[in-house]
Design an enzyme around this catalytic site. Sequence first.
Site: not given
Length: 651
Positions: A222, A258, A437
């Site tokens: 990520d 994220h 996600s």
Amino acid sequence: MASSPHPLALRIGRRRFVLQRDPTKCGVVYRRTVARAARMSTEKDALGQPPARRFEVPGFAMTMLDLDATPAMTRLGPLGAEDAIRDRPEVATTTPVFVWGDKRVVLSPQISVGFDPSRIDAAGIAAVTGLRLVRTGPDYVILALEDTANLLSVVQEISALPGVNYAEPDLVTIGRHIRPPASAARSFSAEPGPQAAFVNVFAPQAWQAAGSVAGVRIAVLDDGVDIQHPALAGAVVASFDAVNGSEQPIEPNGWDYHGTACAGVMTGLSKQPDFRGIAGGAKLLAVRIAQSPAQGQPWASSNSILRSGIDWAVANGADVLSNSWGCPPSTIVSDGVRAARENGRGGKGVVMVFAAGNSGGPVEFPATLEGTIAVGAVNLADEPKTFASSDGENWWASSTGPELTIAAPGVRVKTTDITGDIGRSPTDWRDDFNGTSAACPIVAGAAALVLSVAPGLTADEVTRALTGAADKVGSGGYDASGRNDFLGWGRLNVASALDRVRAGSRLVGRVTPLLLSNDIRLWFISAGAGESGLFVLEKDDADRLAQLSSAGTDVTIAYDTRVDSPVGSLLQGARLLTGSSLGSSVIGGSTSAPGGGDPPPDEVHLPRPGEDVFSTHAAGAGEAVAAVPRSTPPPLPQKVANPIPSRRSKR
């Protein structure tokens, strides 16, 4: 590269993918000696005014410009405006910008080359081509050009060299993670007990049945992980920055939160506040494969960076890879996924989990690859996540299609945020993580729990355990094999998956007797999704099975081992469990299209979305992103046709 309105065609295996050009944008490759201020001045002079939006691609002397509404665009058209930029002395060349789903794609001045190590090596390819080596792998090399002027012709020339398996542009993907509106930002409510998303997938029951997860390694690929977060620091065993090739501990940009959110969903552990990730206690490999240059701007990565991250994770003992990202189809990426599935974990295969995508359109690559687990999303009411589902998050929808494997909660998931005076929320936690996600690391964590009970399982066996135990939620529409294009094989049920693994191998389906003699009966069971087998039973069980078979009832067969033979799979140690004891679930979940094998050699065009993925203004961390057109999705079908520096305190 000369201006051209033509699309970009990519051939991966037997499929041809077409990326349509975005005529309102162009990529500008500057000469490396040109400073940023001079670049901006060049753009203003060439276009008649500064572009409304510009995005500087991290790691490359390249900028993506919005030509729309500039005097040059109005006067000369998109190709003429691009020519005006390219003719400036500060510019090496320009490159088109292409559309892939909800992302933009540009050609970088690099080429990915796969080769046969028995015939040629990286140094030999560099010598033959005269190009500079950027990165090397076991059977691939990344080469750099001065610019992209002749990139596609060079790709064709390299493809024809002896020992070269493929050559392709090292495409740069530019995308944006979905974000709730700023008004929806919350900071984590610390109620005791597990969060709703985990309750819905029966994680608390699974925690009671699981073994120690301390020996399981999960890699999160990520935009980086805050390895100093109190809930994550004990989990991280190694980190890698694939963007620059460094194994030094990395700290993500404050706005790149994220990856930290994904990591918390899987491996977070905290007493104050009370928090446990789905596989809390497992070890974490933190791999950065993307970054954003500034707050409010999208992330960027290249195919070669993605491959480098996959290779490093596998080489460092990853059992499970969690991938909440997508990119255009790429041989270098698909080869990396295949190698992980075939060679990782000592030949048992790494469990490769990918987010399906958030556009409401087709499942995104690489989640479309055979052998991967493509994760879609449901909301907390167990509805398929659409633009119109009851959760109110009408700015995104889970991608759908025949490649979808399983679904998990993707709305209002509690997790970790970057610590200090940065990140998504005012605290070190957040409870608004969403999208496929968020669903992806839930499934990746569930795979880790399965391996905690049965570490000897292959990646395919882990997948079958998860899909076979999935709950058939939603309003219906599962086909005869037990799946549909909106939820795959159903919504994750971690506890049932562990029950299946602990009970040994099972098949659920219809049986047919094959009479060999008056005393010996051979049975055939078909469990759907290509799963079947032949077996014999003790007389009492055989008599019971005969009654169930004549009544057309699904039965559950447990067995010890499976042996391939010329007449089919033989199930040794078979025994009859209660009829339909596992409901209508099927353990034979497949992650590829029905029929298996390569897809037909067709051409795939994805619709162009209505969303723009980049801007330069310093948007707040909670800024809403314009949604793709919010048409109401069709109802579920009744039958699917194709079966680390110190941190600062938060303000």
